[in-house]
Design a protein around this motif. Structure first.
Motif, PDB file in Angstrom:
ATOM      1  N   THR A 139       0.964  -1.101   0.011  1.00 39.05           N
ATOM      2  CA  THR A 139      -0.037  -0.350   0.298  1.00 39.05           C
ATOM      3  C   THR A 139       0.655   1.465   0.128  1.00 39.05           C
ATOM      4  O   THR A 139       0.686   2.786  -0.685  1.00 39.05           O
ATOM      5  N   GLY A 140       2.078   0.964   0.840  1.00 36.53           N
ATOM      6  CA  GLY A 140       2.934   2.049   0.495  1.00 36.53           C
ATOM      7  C   GLY A 140       3.434   2.821  -0.793  1.00 36.53           C
ATOM      8  O   GLY A 140       3.633   3.861  -1.419  1.00 36.53           O
ATOM      9  N   VAL A 141       4.109   2.102  -1.040  1.00 37.23           N
ATOM     10  CA  VAL A 141       4.308   2.096  -2.833  1.00 37.23           C
ATOM     11  C   VAL A 141       3.346   2.173  -3.480  1.00 37.23           C
ATOM     12  O   VAL A 141       3.174   3.275  -4.610  1.00 37.23           O
ATOM     13  N   CYS A 142       2.866   1.772  -3.933  1.00 37.55           N
ATOM     14  CA  CYS A 142       1.202   1.986  -4.797  1.00 37.55           C
ATOM     15  C   CYS A 142       1.011   3.756  -4.364  1.00 37.55           C
ATOM     16  O   CYS A 142       0.668   4.304  -4.815  1.00 37.55           O
ATOM     17  N   LEU A 143       0.742   3.778  -3.284  1.00 34.86           N
ATOM     18  CA  LEU A 143       0.726   5.409  -3.329  1.00 34.86           C
ATOM     19  C   LEU A 143       1.736   6.260  -2.472  1.00 34.86           C
ATOM     20  O   LEU A 143       1.134   7.741  -3.498  1.00 34.86           O
ATOM     21  N   THR A 144       2.660   5.955  -3.050  1.00 33.06           N
ATOM     22  CA  THR A 144       3.871   6.913  -4.061  1.00 33.06           C
ATOM     23  C   THR A 144       3.743   6.927  -4.847  1.00 33.06           C
ATOM     24  O   THR A 144       3.547   7.775  -5.838  1.00 33.06           O
ATOM     25  N   PHE A 145       3.141   6.072  -5.744  1.00 39.92           N
ATOM     26  CA  PHE A 145       3.131   5.806  -7.538  1.00 39.92           C
ATOM     27  C   PHE A 145       2.346   7.216  -7.695  1.00 39.92           C
ATOM     28  O   PHE A 145       2.081   7.741  -8.764  1.00 39.92           O
ATOM     29  N   VAL A 146       0.618   6.829  -7.273  1.00 41.40           N
ATOM     30  CA  VAL A 146      -0.179   7.426  -6.871  1.00 41.40           C
ATOM     31  C   VAL A 146       0.224   9.141  -6.845  1.00 41.40           C
ATOM     32  O   VAL A 146      -0.569   9.865  -7.959  1.00 41.40           O
ATOM     33  N   PHE A 147       0.396   9.254  -5.796  1.00 42.52           N
ATOM     34  CA  PHE A 147       1.246  10.871  -5.454  1.00 42.52           C
ATOM     35  C   PHE A 147       2.085  11.203  -6.697  1.00 42.52           C
ATOM     36  O   PHE A 147       2.566  12.166  -6.533  1.00 42.52           O
ATOM     37  N   GLY A 148       3.069  10.427  -6.924  1.00 45.05           N
ATOM     38  CA  GLY A 148       3.520  10.773  -7.875  1.00 45.05           C
ATOM     39  C   GLY A 148       3.101  11.169  -9.106  1.00 45.05           C
ATOM     40  O   GLY A 148       3.957  11.745  -9.757  1.00 45.05           O
TER      41      GLY A 148
END
Length: 458
Positions: A312-321
């Motif tokens: 979830t942390g990496v997915c959230l980082t991709f969306v935020f990126g």
């Protein structure tokens, strides 16, 4: 005819006599059971407070109690509270020499009691129990059988909620070991010893069904504990549960992948569509954050990082990126426009200066030579395309030659005028984001799937 009637009358009378004799035998047999119970459990004949003797009637030897159970159901396994609920039929068997009786030539197989306080009972308790209750519908689900050789069988149906400490580092790709521990509360191993019954001591119902887990296997073992008051006998059953991953794949992993992919749609929209790109990025970011908080709400707050936290942390980082990428594109687009405007103003100024210089040179020639009107001009007129082309060629030849680069050659296909930098950022993001996300998936699944096999310690 009369003789036939007499025969039937004699036969009917004989059958009635045999039936009455059988009923009397049954009545007498039940009476004998009552007499046997009064004989072995009568007042002043048996004291339930005294522990039975050991093997072969040895007074100093500990009493041996053999345990077995039947797991009827496992209703739930709670990750947040770290507990599980189980319903089982629990059985204990021991020998009490004081309860021997005559079996009447094998006709009296055992005596049945429903009051446990009439005979001595082991002081067994479940050490990791949180809650528990007996079943009393319609009658109390308990019985005690006393066999002619003095063997006592105690059976009861109980429901328990037991503690199950969990390690959630691999959640939801994990396996959990939940134990059921039984020990003596007051009798030490010098007086009482619990043993597993030989031959299948733990039985499990065939159609056992759990919504999110699968019972892979179980193991019986001993767990004697030593305290300041002595050593106490203990038994345990370790149940290995494997978490069903299909539920989490459908509910968590696939929706997160879809949200990340939807956030990439922003790279294919026009850079001037500011409301569409901003709304898309903010919506996917809020949805991903909501799903992450919902996942964490169903899990206990532990101090280590779980496998689902990494995902979830990496997915959230991709969306935020993806949202930050649009901010960078917007900034590059505005700066490109400003630079283009400045460049235009500089070109106009240079052209004006060149025109003015040409006019000054022409006027000087007219003053020095009266025949200049018939001669060819030394300086071309302002705005002459040939002069401007020569000026550009001189600027190009002055720059040092550079080695060709495949990436720059590919990027050179895009326009080099205003907004070129912002366009290049979008094109690079269309390829970079999916490649990095695919690489993350490769590392994530290979790491946690192999670690699941390595960390299996059961």
């Amino acid at each position: 005819m009369c003789s036939g009637h007499y025969i039937w009358a004699i036969f009917f009378f004989a059958s009635l006599c045999s039936a009455s004799l059988a009923n009397n035998a049954k009545i007498n047999f039940r009476e004998k059971e009552k007499k046997v119970l009064d004989q072995i459990l009568g007042a002043g004949k048996y004291d339930a407070r005294i522990r039975p003797s050991g093997i072969n009637g040895t007074e100093n030897a500990p009493t041996l109690v053999y345990v077995n159970m039947f797991l009827r159901s496992i209703s739930k396994i709670d990750d947040y509270k770290m507990e599980y609920s189980v319903q089982l039929t629990f059985r204990e068997q021991w020998t009490d020499e004081r309860l021997k009786f005559d079996d009447i030539q094998g006709r009296l197989k055992y005596l049945t009691l429903t009051e446990a306080n009439r005979v001595w009972m082991p002081d067994l308790f479940f050490s990791n129990e949180k809650e528990g209750h007996f079943h009393n519908i319609i009658m109390p689900n308990v019985y005690i059988r006393i066999f002619p050789n003095g063997s006592v069988l105690y059976s009861i149906r109980i429901s328990l909620t037991l503690a199950c400490p969990m390690n959630l580092k691999l959640y939801p790709l994990d396996r959990q070991i939940c134990s059921l521990r039984m020990a003596s509360y007051g009798w030490t191993t010098n007086d009482l010893v619990f043993l597993w019954k030989e031959g299948d001591p733990v039985q499990v119902v065939k159609n056992l069904h759990l919504p999110r887990f699968t019972l892979e296997k179980f193991l019986t073992d001993y767990c004697n504990s030593k305290t300041n008051t002595g050593e106490y006998s203990c038994l345990k059953v370790d149940l290995l549960f494997k978490r069903e991953f299909s539920y989490y794949l459908i509910q968590i992993y696939i929706p997160c992948c879809m949200l990340v992919i939807v956030s990439w749609v922003s790279f294919w929209l026009d850079q001037g569509a500011v409301p569409a790109r901003v709304s898309l990025g903010v919506t996917t970011l809020l949805t991903m954050a909501t799903q992450t908080s919902g996942i964490n709400a169903s899990l206990p707050p532990v101090s280590y990082t779980k496998a689902i936290d990494v995902w979830t942390g990496v997915c959230l980082t991709f969306v935020f990126g993806a949202l930050l990428e649009f901010a960078l594109v917007n900034y590059a687009s505005r700066s490109g426009l400003n630079k283009a405007n400045i460049h235009k103003e500089n070109l106009k100024k240079k052209r004006r200066d060149l025109e003015q210089a040409s006019l000054d040179a022409a006027s000087d020639l007219l003053d020095t030579d009266s025949n200049a009107t018939f001669a060819m001009p030394l300086v071309r007129h302002p705005g002459d395309p040939l002069a401007l082309e020569k000026l550009r060629q001189c600027e190009v030849h002055m720059q040092p030659p550079k080695r060709p680069n495949c990436c720059k050659t590919w990027l050179s296909k895009f326009p080099t005028r205003q907004c070129s930098r912002s366009k290049r950022i979008d094109v690079i993001s269309r390829i970079t984001f999916p490649l990095v996300f695919a690489l993350f998936n490769l590392v994530y699944w290979s790491t946690y799937l192999f670690r699941e096999e390595e960390d299996e310690t059961f």
